[in-house]
Design a protein around this motif. Structure first.
Motif, PDB file in Angstrom:
ATOM      1  N   UNK A 140       0.822  -1.202   0.000  1.00  0.00           N
ATOM      2  CA  UNK A 140       0.000   0.000   0.000  1.00  0.00           C
ATOM      3  C   UNK A 140       0.857   1.253   0.000  1.00  0.00           C
ATOM      4  N   UNK A 141       1.995   1.202   0.727  1.00  0.00           N
ATOM      5  CA  UNK A 141       2.891   2.354   0.760  1.00  0.00           C
ATOM      6  C   UNK A 141       3.514   2.586  -0.613  1.00  0.00           C
ATOM      7  N   UNK A 142       3.919   1.520  -1.270  1.00  0.00           N
ATOM      8  CA  UNK A 142       4.514   1.656  -2.601  1.00  0.00           C
ATOM      9  C   UNK A 142       3.495   2.219  -3.588  1.00  0.00           C
ATOM     10  N   UNK A 143       2.240   1.777  -3.488  1.00  0.00           N
ATOM     11  CA  UNK A 143       1.196   2.268  -4.392  1.00  0.00           C
ATOM     12  C   UNK A 143       0.947   3.751  -4.159  1.00  0.00           C
ATOM     13  N   UNK A 144       0.889   4.163  -2.895  1.00  0.00           N
ATOM     14  CA  UNK A 144       0.669   5.576  -2.591  1.00  0.00           C
ATOM     15  C   UNK A 144       1.808   6.429  -3.134  1.00  0.00           C
ATOM     16  N   UNK A 145       3.046   5.939  -2.998  1.00  0.00           N
ATOM     17  CA  UNK A 145       4.196   6.659  -3.544  1.00  0.00           C
ATOM     18  C   UNK A 145       4.110   6.774  -5.054  1.00  0.00           C
ATOM     19  N   UNK A 146       3.701   5.688  -5.696  1.00  0.00           N
ATOM     20  CA  UNK A 146       3.593   5.687  -7.155  1.00  0.00           C
ATOM     21  C   UNK A 146       2.592   6.748  -7.618  1.00  0.00           C
ATOM     22  N   UNK A 147       1.441   6.802  -6.963  1.00  0.00           N
ATOM     23  CA  UNK A 147       0.413   7.782  -7.333  1.00  0.00           C
ATOM     24  C   UNK A 147       0.922   9.202  -7.109  1.00  0.00           C
ATOM     25  N   UNK A 148       1.557   9.425  -5.950  1.00  0.00           N
ATOM     26  CA  UNK A 148       2.062  10.768  -5.642  1.00  0.00           C
ATOM     27  C   UNK A 148       3.092  11.232  -6.657  1.00  0.00           C
ATOM     28  N   UNK A 149       4.034  10.368  -6.995  1.00  0.00           N
ATOM     29  CA  UNK A 149       5.096  10.754  -7.915  1.00  0.00           C
ATOM     30  C   UNK A 149       4.604  10.849  -9.349  1.00  0.00           C
ATOM     31  N   UNK A 150       3.593  10.072  -9.712  1.00  0.00           N
ATOM     32  CA  UNK A 150       2.997  10.194 -11.043  1.00  0.00           C
ATOM     33  C   UNK A 150       2.360  11.568 -11.205  1.00  0.00           C
ATOM     34  N   UNK A 151       1.662  12.015 -10.186  1.00  0.00           N
ATOM     35  CA  UNK A 151       1.069  13.353 -10.224  1.00  0.00           C
ATOM     36  C   UNK A 151       2.148  14.422 -10.279  1.00  0.00           C
ATOM     37  N   UNK A 152       3.225  14.220  -9.544  1.00  0.00           N
ATOM     38  CA  UNK A 152       4.312  15.176  -9.550  1.00  0.00           C
ATOM     39  C   UNK A 152       4.970  15.252 -10.919  1.00  0.00           C
ATOM     40  N   UNK A 153       5.096  14.111 -11.587  1.00  0.00           N
ATOM     41  CA  UNK A 153       5.678  14.090 -12.928  1.00  0.00           C
ATOM     42  C   UNK A 153       4.840  14.928 -13.888  1.00  0.00           C
ATOM     43  N   UNK A 154       3.528  14.844 -13.762  1.00  0.00           N
ATOM     44  CA  UNK A 154       2.636  15.630 -14.622  1.00  0.00           C
ATOM     45  C   UNK A 154       2.772  17.121 -14.328  1.00  0.00           C
ATOM     46  N   UNK A 155       2.882  17.500 -13.058  1.00  0.00           N
ATOM     47  CA  UNK A 155       3.015  18.914 -12.701  1.00  0.00           C
ATOM     48  C   UNK A 155       4.334  19.488 -13.200  1.00  0.00           C
ATOM     49  N   UNK A 156       5.382  18.680 -13.176  1.00  0.00           N
ATOM     50  CA  UNK A 156       6.697  19.173 -13.596  1.00  0.00           C
ATOM     51  C   UNK A 156       6.708  19.604 -15.056  1.00  0.00           C
ATOM     52  N   UNK A 157       5.873  18.977 -15.855  1.00  0.00           N
ATOM     53  CA  UNK A 157       5.817  19.328 -17.271  1.00  0.00           C
ATOM     54  C   UNK A 157       5.357  20.772 -17.461  1.00  0.00           C
ATOM     55  N   UNK A 158       4.605  21.300 -16.486  1.00  0.00           N
ATOM     56  CA  UNK A 158       4.053  22.647 -16.610  1.00  0.00           C
ATOM     57  C   UNK A 158       4.681  23.632 -15.629  1.00  0.00           C
ATOM     58  N   UNK A 181      16.874   5.335 -10.483  1.00  0.00           N
ATOM     59  CA  UNK A 181      17.190   5.992  -9.216  1.00  0.00           C
ATOM     60  C   UNK A 181      17.306   7.499  -9.403  1.00  0.00           C
ATOM     61  N   UNK A 182      17.989   7.930 -10.457  1.00  0.00           N
ATOM     62  CA  UNK A 182      18.149   9.363 -10.702  1.00  0.00           C
ATOM     63  C   UNK A 182      16.808  10.028 -10.996  1.00  0.00           C
ATOM     64  N   UNK A 183      15.957   9.364 -11.763  1.00  0.00           N
ATOM     65  CA  UNK A 183      14.618   9.908 -12.025  1.00  0.00           C
ATOM     66  C   UNK A 183      13.829  10.020 -10.730  1.00  0.00           C
ATOM     67  N   UNK A 184      13.952   9.005  -9.879  1.00  0.00           N
ATOM     68  CA  UNK A 184      13.221   9.025  -8.618  1.00  0.00           C
ATOM     69  C   UNK A 184      13.691  10.188  -7.742  1.00  0.00           C
ATOM     70  N   UNK A 185      14.991  10.409  -7.684  1.00  0.00           N
ATOM     71  CA  UNK A 185      15.498  11.540  -6.908  1.00  0.00           C
ATOM     72  C   UNK A 185      15.022  12.876  -7.485  1.00  0.00           C
ATOM     73  N   UNK A 186      14.975  12.977  -8.813  1.00  0.00           N
ATOM     74  CA  UNK A 186      14.461  14.194  -9.440  1.00  0.00           C
ATOM     75  C   UNK A 186      13.037  14.472  -8.984  1.00  0.00           C
ATOM     76  N   UNK A 187      12.212  13.444  -9.005  1.00  0.00           N
ATOM     77  CA  UNK A 187      10.816  13.604  -8.617  1.00  0.00           C
ATOM     78  C   UNK A 187      10.663  13.870  -7.131  1.00  0.00           C
ATOM     79  N   UNK A 188      11.419  13.164  -6.309  1.00  0.00           N
ATOM     80  CA  UNK A 188      11.342  13.378  -4.869  1.00  0.00           C
ATOM     81  C   UNK A 188      11.790  14.794  -4.520  1.00  0.00           C
ATOM     82  N   UNK A 189      12.842  15.280  -5.176  1.00  0.00           N
ATOM     83  CA  UNK A 189      13.337  16.627  -4.909  1.00  0.00           C
ATOM     84  C   UNK A 189      12.316  17.674  -5.335  1.00  0.00           C
ATOM     85  N   UNK A 190      11.674  17.449  -6.495  1.00  0.00           N
ATOM     86  CA  UNK A 190      10.651  18.386  -6.966  1.00  0.00           C
ATOM     87  C   UNK A 190       9.429  18.364  -6.064  1.00  0.00           C
TER      88      UNK A 190
END
Length: 276
Positions: free
Chosen positions: A14-32, A94-103
């Motif tokens: 459940x924790x991994x799924x919540x992280x996936x959803x959060x970072x997917x949304x963050x990836x979309x926001x970063x585009x804009x 790993x680098x992509x994940x750090x980019x998203x976590x930092x953003x």
């Protein structure tokens, strides 16, 4: 080849799924909403050297968003530390994940405590030119004694032959493999400490002013001075809160290690036994 890691390096579904959803949304926001380059902070060292304590000290700071051995980051970092051939498969993710976590952490700065990143520091420094590194060092006797008490850390010394050799993470090479196999668990933990000490020495040259070395005993005995030094290094406006000091941890090894273990450790690390 996927390395099988100890069971304590895991996370709930459940924790991994919540992280996936959060970072997917963050990836979309970063585009804009592109922002400035991330400037994460990485805490490096060997197990039981005080890296966890340093991260705990910094975790409450209002300018920082702290991750402490968070899966899957910690899993990936550990596997690459053990087996460099895994970098081709895992490092880009790993680098992509750090980019998203930092953003996602903005306006706070990301601080990650995945201490086996000590073996990936050059790649992280290249990917994040504004990143800073905290290298933590504890004396060999305290580190070894704490390693022997900790099941997850002791696991590596007990199961070393289940992993590739040479093994930079454990300090096992083709040259010392036979001697390592005959060592006690304390001796094997000392070999690991020594490999990480040499790596910290190397990174001081490689990273220069981008890395600060925090010494466990000085953080215990000269706390205010060390926290001020760390605050200045990280360019933090607000002071770092003073942690609870458990000074017994500096000498507990004298009760935990036998004379034979101390002698073996000294024989393995030589004059570096006095470094802390």
């Amino acid at each position: 080849m996927t390395i099988e890691l100890p069971q304590n390096i895991s996370s709930g579904r459940s924790r991994r799924l919540a992280d996936f959803v959060r970072l997917t949304r963050q990836r979309a926001r970063l585009a804009f909403e592109p922002g400035p380059p991330p400037d994460p902070i990485f805490v490096l060292g060997t197990g039981r050297s005080g890296t966890h304590w340093v991260a705990w000290i910094l975790e409450p700071h209002t300018a920082l968003h702290t991750l402490i051995e968070k899966p899957p980051i910690f899993n990936w970092v550990t596997e690459m530390a053990i087996d460099p051939s895994a970098e081709a498969r895992l490092l880009p993710g790993l680098l992509r994940r750090y980019q998203l976590e930092a953003a996602s952490a903005r306006p706070k700065r990301l601080l990650d405590k995945s201490h086996p990143n000590i073996w990936l520091a050059e790649q992280l420094a290249e990917a994040f030119p504004a990143a800073r590194f905290i290298g933590v060092l504890r004396d060999v006797f305290g580190t070894v004694a704490s390693s022997l008490r900790h099941e997850g850390v002791r696991y590596w010394a007990e199961n070393w032959d289940a992993y590739p050799v040479p093994n930079r993470f454990l300090g096992v090479s083709e040259d010392n493999r036979e001697a390592y196999a005959r060592m006690s668990l304390a001796g094997r933990c000392a070999v690991r400490w020594h490999a990480h000490l040499r790596r910290l020495d190397e990174l001081e040259t490689v990273l220069g002013e981008r890395m600060i070395r925090m010494r466990y005993h000085k953080l215990q005995t000269d706390t205010a001075q060390e926290l001020q030094r760390l605050q200045e290094f990280l360019d933090l406006d607000d002071p770092i809160a003073r942690p609870e000091i458990k000074s017994k941890s500096l000498v507990r090894w004298k009760e935990d290690l036998s004379e034979q273990q101390v002698a073996e450790i000294r024989a393995i690390v030589g004059e570096d036994a006095e470094r802390s």
